[in-house]
Design a protein around this motif. Structure first.
Motif, PDB file in Angstrom:
ATOM      1  N   ASP A  71       0.850  -1.190   0.000  1.00 56.89           N
ATOM      2  CA  ASP A  71       0.000   0.000   0.000  1.00 56.89           C
ATOM      3  C   ASP A  71       0.885   1.239   0.000  1.00 56.89           C
ATOM      4  OD1 ASP A  71       0.987   0.099   2.579  1.00 56.89           O
ATOM      5  OD2 ASP A  71      -0.930  -0.328   3.552  1.00 56.89           O
ATOM      6  N   ALA A  72       0.255   2.418  -0.027  1.00 57.87           N
ATOM      7  CA  ALA A  72       1.018   3.657  -0.147  1.00 57.87           C
ATOM      8  C   ALA A  72       1.889   3.950   1.082  1.00 57.87           C
ATOM      9  CB  ALA A  72       0.054   4.817  -0.429  1.00 57.87           C
ATOM     10  N   PRO A  73       1.355   3.872   2.321  1.00 58.37           N
ATOM     11  CA  PRO A  73       2.210   4.160   3.488  1.00 58.37           C
ATOM     12  C   PRO A  73       3.415   3.225   3.607  1.00 58.37           C
ATOM     13  CG  PRO A  73      -0.115   4.220   4.106  1.00 58.37           C
ATOM     14  CD  PRO A  73      -0.047   3.658   2.719  1.00 58.37           C
ATOM     15  N   SER A  74       3.274   1.977   3.158  1.00 58.64           N
ATOM     16  CA  SER A  74       4.385   1.014   3.255  1.00 58.64           C
ATOM     17  C   SER A  74       5.576   1.434   2.404  1.00 58.64           C
ATOM     18  CB  SER A  74       3.932  -0.379   2.825  1.00 58.64           C
ATOM     19  OG  SER A  74       2.928  -0.872   3.680  1.00 58.64           O
ATOM     20  N   ALA A  75       5.350   2.258   1.371  1.00 59.63           N
ATOM     21  CA  ALA A  75       6.455   2.722   0.524  1.00 59.63           C
ATOM     22  C   ALA A  75       7.428   3.572   1.332  1.00 59.63           C
ATOM     23  CB  ALA A  75       5.908   3.524  -0.659  1.00 59.63           C
ATOM     24  N   ILE A  76       6.885   4.377   2.238  1.00 58.53           N
ATOM     25  CA  ILE A  76       7.738   5.231   3.074  1.00 58.53           C
ATOM     26  C   ILE A  76       8.591   4.360   3.991  1.00 58.53           C
ATOM     27  CG2 ILE A  76       7.690   6.960   4.920  1.00 58.53           C
ATOM     28  CD1 ILE A  76       5.032   7.958   3.581  1.00 58.53           C
ATOM     29  N   VAL A  77       7.969   3.379   4.615  1.00 62.07           N
ATOM     30  CA  VAL A  77       8.696   2.472   5.515  1.00 62.07           C
ATOM     31  C   VAL A  77       9.743   1.686   4.732  1.00 62.07           C
ATOM     32  CG1 VAL A  77       8.451   0.515   7.101  1.00 62.07           C
ATOM     33  CG2 VAL A  77       6.701   2.307   7.041  1.00 62.07           C
ATOM     34  N   LEU A 107      -1.709   8.795  -1.439  1.00 61.54           N
ATOM     35  CA  LEU A 107      -1.216   9.418  -0.209  1.00 61.54           C
ATOM     36  C   LEU A 107      -0.485  10.711  -0.555  1.00 61.54           C
ATOM     37  CD1 LEU A 107      -0.400   9.524   2.797  1.00 61.54           C
ATOM     38  CD2 LEU A 107       1.475   7.956   2.255  1.00 61.54           C
ATOM     39  N   LEU A 108      -1.044  11.832  -0.113  1.00 59.00           N
ATOM     40  CA  LEU A 108      -0.413  13.141  -0.308  1.00 59.00           C
ATOM     41  C   LEU A 108       0.254  13.547   0.992  1.00 59.00           C
ATOM     42  CD1 LEU A 108      -3.394  14.887  -2.171  1.00 59.00           C
ATOM     43  CD2 LEU A 108      -1.348  13.865  -3.211  1.00 59.00           C
ATOM     44  N   LEU A 109       1.540  13.840   0.935  1.00 63.41           N
ATOM     45  CA  LEU A 109       2.281  14.158   2.160  1.00 63.41           C
ATOM     46  C   LEU A 109       2.041  15.606   2.577  1.00 63.41           C
ATOM     47  CD1 LEU A 109       3.777  11.578   1.046  1.00 63.41           C
ATOM     48  CD2 LEU A 109       5.754  12.394   2.320  1.00 63.41           C
ATOM     49  N   ASP A 110       1.636  15.794   3.831  1.00 65.68           N
ATOM     50  CA  ASP A 110       1.530  17.133   4.398  1.00 65.68           C
ATOM     51  C   ASP A 110       2.525  17.253   5.553  1.00 65.68           C
ATOM     52  OD1 ASP A 110       0.451  15.693   6.476  1.00 65.68           O
ATOM     53  OD2 ASP A 110      -1.601  16.424   6.206  1.00 65.68           O
ATOM     54  N   GLU A 111       2.523  18.401   6.242  1.00 69.76           N
ATOM     55  CA  GLU A 111       3.525  18.636   7.290  1.00 69.76           C
ATOM     56  C   GLU A 111       3.404  17.639   8.441  1.00 69.76           C
ATOM     57  OE1 GLU A 111       6.189  20.506   7.152  1.00 69.76           O
ATOM     58  OE2 GLU A 111       5.528  20.857   5.115  1.00 69.76           O
ATOM     59  N   LYS A 112       2.172  17.252   8.790  1.00 69.53           N
ATOM     60  CA  LYS A 112       1.991  16.304   9.893  1.00 69.53           C
ATOM     61  C   LYS A 112       2.606  14.949   9.552  1.00 69.53           C
ATOM     62  CE  LYS A 112      -1.490  14.269  12.908  1.00 69.53           C
ATOM     63  NZ  LYS A 112      -2.943  14.198  13.254  1.00 69.53           N
ATOM     64  N   ILE A 113       2.348  14.484   8.329  1.00 74.38           N
ATOM     65  CA  ILE A 113       2.906  13.184   7.917  1.00 74.38           C
ATOM     66  C   ILE A 113       4.420  13.272   7.792  1.00 74.38           C
ATOM     67  CG2 ILE A 113       2.973  11.506   6.021  1.00 74.38           C
ATOM     68  CD1 ILE A 113      -0.008  11.974   5.634  1.00 74.38           C
ATOM     69  N   ARG A 114       4.936  14.384   7.269  1.00 72.94           N
ATOM     70  CA  ARG A 114       6.397  14.553   7.173  1.00 72.94           C
ATOM     71  C   ARG A 114       7.035  14.492   8.555  1.00 72.94           C
ATOM     72  NH1 ARG A 114       7.358  16.046   1.935  1.00 72.94           N
ATOM     73  NH2 ARG A 114       5.654  17.169   0.908  1.00 72.94           N
ATOM     74  N   GLN A 115       6.367  15.097   9.539  1.00 69.41           N
ATOM     75  CA  GLN A 115       6.900  15.061  10.906  1.00 69.41           C
ATOM     76  C   GLN A 115       6.913  13.640  11.440  1.00 69.41           C
ATOM     77  OE1 GLN A 115       8.340  17.459  12.746  1.00 69.41           O
ATOM     78  NE2 GLN A 115       8.696  15.866  14.298  1.00 69.41           N
ATOM     79  N   LYS A 136       0.505   3.425  11.408  1.00 69.17           N
ATOM     80  CA  LYS A 136       0.381   4.769  11.983  1.00 69.17           C
ATOM     81  C   LYS A 136       0.290   5.821  10.874  1.00 69.17           C
ATOM     82  CE  LYS A 136       2.476   7.852  15.404  1.00 69.17           C
ATOM     83  NZ  LYS A 136       3.605   8.050  16.354  1.00 69.17           N
ATOM     84  N   LEU A 137       1.120   5.660   9.848  1.00 70.06           N
ATOM     85  CA  LEU A 137       1.063   6.581   8.709  1.00 70.06           C
ATOM     86  C   LEU A 137      -0.275   6.469   7.990  1.00 70.06           C
ATOM     87  CD1 LEU A 137       4.635   6.098   7.179  1.00 70.06           C
ATOM     88  CD2 LEU A 137       3.727   8.214   8.159  1.00 70.06           C
ATOM     89  N   LYS A 138      -0.764   5.250   7.865  1.00 64.88           N
ATOM     90  CA  LYS A 138      -2.039   5.023   7.181  1.00 64.88           C
ATOM     91  C   LYS A 138      -3.187   5.691   7.933  1.00 64.88           C
ATOM     92  CE  LYS A 138      -4.640   1.338   4.942  1.00 64.88           C
ATOM     93  NZ  LYS A 138      -4.598  -0.081   4.550  1.00 64.88           N
TER      94      LYS A 138
END
Length: 511
Positions: free
Chosen positions: A361-367, A451-459, A469-471
């Motif tokens: 999924d999209a959040p797993s790409a960040i991990v 998944l569009l990254l905003d400041e909260k997700i970047r933090q 948690k990201l999801k």
């Protein structure tokens, strides 16, 4: 002379088509139609076809009866109706009546290769397999050897099905023919080989990627078909809803950052990436790609085919691209930390980078990027969006029918979805018909999670969070998951509950 502007199924006697060789029909622009009351009726485009019809009629002991059709109509009819004649199974039945030992030894001596004609049994069989694959819209052909048999399967709309089980004695001859067509070494049977074939099949320009590997019971071949005539499709055509298309197009106007498309192999990531490139491709932008392999040709775009044998990897290709003053870079896949870090540095120095990852999924790409070894602060500062996708089969429009959803099926839908449907919930499925081969599905479409990254997700990214948690944070901001997008398409009658469950099982478990 009568004029026929279109040639329909009911205008053609298939038994007659079998009697007229394809080269004769194509060479003379003559489409045989019917045999009635001692006359041979055929569509011709010019005088050449008229002369050929007289010759053919005399040969069959009939009188010629010509109708005129435009050349394009005749060619289209020939491609269409000859494509319906002689499946691989029928050709195999004919070959079985011949001496299979001679078929099996066709490729034993190199000099015999040059003497083979299109009438050679093994050539007829492979041609029939390729023709059937194109007719059935197959994406892959699998030729699989086992101890006592040979299996030939095709993947249609993502699902494999067996089409033929020819005698094992012809295995080596069939693989050798494929090697010859793809310019591979027919004597090398111990090492994997990769090649390419480009053919016209039924009037279609088809690219075929060939992969051959040695197994315990002989060489196994997989042929991936790409219809070059199909061309590129827009972002709205792959299945993205209008809000996601608008959001993604907004991301594509950026001058820097990384946009990732994720999903398993065969989920349509490359098609989506090229849809994105096609959207931003203008004469004032320098776009360069590095891919393995180059699947689509896009005019005005520099495309590099990776070749690890000579040291041309994604990382080295990407490093070289940066010296070519690019505005937009597409990297076929981020496979290692070196490629990831170069892509990130490129995005931070004023380049828009598009690429793919294999995640669920999209959040797993960040991990996944962080697990590769990329520093979280670099991921947070460079990544702008992640699009996860799957492909689901589309209900066949010719046999589509409605039914009332069961309680189990209703339980898969969120309360807001059900609130819009008062009374019984009507869903759709395909009953199975000739158009879809009895499967109830015809074609595929994407389901997506943007998944569009905003400041909260970047933090959160800098704190090394887990994917769940990201999801949760993204869903709180309004992100639609793969599952919910899939069930939206179920409610719209595009696909079925079973299809969404099939491709999102892991997503369902984690939700």
């Amino acid at each position: 002379m009568e004029t026929l502007e279109t040639i329909r199924d009911e205008d053609v006697d298939h038994a007659l088509v079998v009697e007229v060789p394809l080269p004769f029909a194509k060479g003379n622009l003559l489409m045989p139609l019917t045999r009635q009351e001692g006359c041979l009726r055929a569509a011709v485009a010019d005088d050449r076809g008229l002369l050929a019809l007289r010759e053919l009629s005399a040969h069959l002991g009939l009188k010629p009866s010509a109708v005129h059709s435009p050349a394009g109509v005749v060619i289209d009819a020939i491609n269409r109706f000859y494509g319906q004649v002689g499946s691989a199974e029928e050709v195999m039945d004919n070959i079985t009546g011949e001496d299979l030992t001679s078929v099996a030894t066709e490729f034993e001596k190199p000099k015999d290769i040059l003497e083979l004609t299109e009438d050679a049994p093994i050539i007829r069989l492979l041609n029939a397999i390729l023709q059937q694959a194109v007719k059935e819209r197959a994406s892959d052909i699998h030729i699989e050897p086992y101890e006592k048999e040979l299996d030939i399967r095709m993947r249609v709309d993502g699902m494999l099905h067996r089409v033929l089980t020819p005698p094992k004695i012809i295995q080596d001859a069939l693989i050798s023919r494929i090697k010859i067509m793809s310019n591979l070494d027919i004597a090398e049977k111990r090492l994997p080989q990769d090649g390419r074939i480009r053919l016209l099949i039924g009037g279609r320009d088809v690219d075929i990627r060939v992969s051959i590997i040695p197994t315990t019971f002989g060489e196994r071949a997989v042929l991936r078909l790409l219809d070059r005539r199909q061309g590129l499709i827009g972002l709205w055509e792959v299945g993205l809803d209008k809000d996601d298309v608008a959001a993604l197009e907004d991301q594509l106007t950026r001058t820097s950052g990384i946009i990732l498309v994720t999903g398993p192999t065969g989920s349509g990531k490359t098609t989506t990436l090229y849809g994105a490139l096609n959207r931003v491709h203008t004469v004032d932008k320098n776009i360069i790609t590095v891919e393995d392999p180059v699947e689509y040709q896009l005019k005005g775009v520099g495309q590099i085919h990776v070749n690890p044998k000579i040291g041309l990897t994604f990382a080295s290709g990407l490093r070289s691209i940066l010296r070519q003053d690019p505005d937009i870079i597409m990297v076929g896949e981020i496979r290692d930390v070196e490629t990831a870090e170069i892509a990130i540095q490129a995005s931070l120095t004023g380049h828009l980078v598009l690429s793919t990852l294999h995640t669920n999924d999209a959040p797993s790409a960040i991990v996944r990027l962080i697990d590769m070894g990329v520093e979280p602060f670099l991921v947070a500062s460079s990544l702008v969006s992640v699009l996860a996708q799957r492909l689901v089969r589309v209900i066949c429009p010719s046999c589509k029918q409605s039914y009332e959803a069961s309680e189990t099926e209703r339980s898969y839908f969120d309360a807001p979805m059900l609130a819009a449907h008062k009374g019984p919930l009507l869903l759709y499925r395909g009953a199975g018909c000739d158009k879809c081969g009895g499967k109830g599905y015809l074609g595929r479409i994407g389901i997506f999670e943007l998944l569009l990254l905003d400041e909260k997700i970047r933090q959160q990214i800098t704190e090394r969070p887990d994917a769940q948690k990201l999801k949760n944070a993204a869903m709180a901001k309004g992100m639609q998951t793969l599952r919910s997008d899939g069930f939206e398409k179920v409610l719209r009658g595009i696909t079925t509950v079973e299809e969404v469950l099939r491709v999102t099982q892991k997503d369902l478990v984690e939700s």
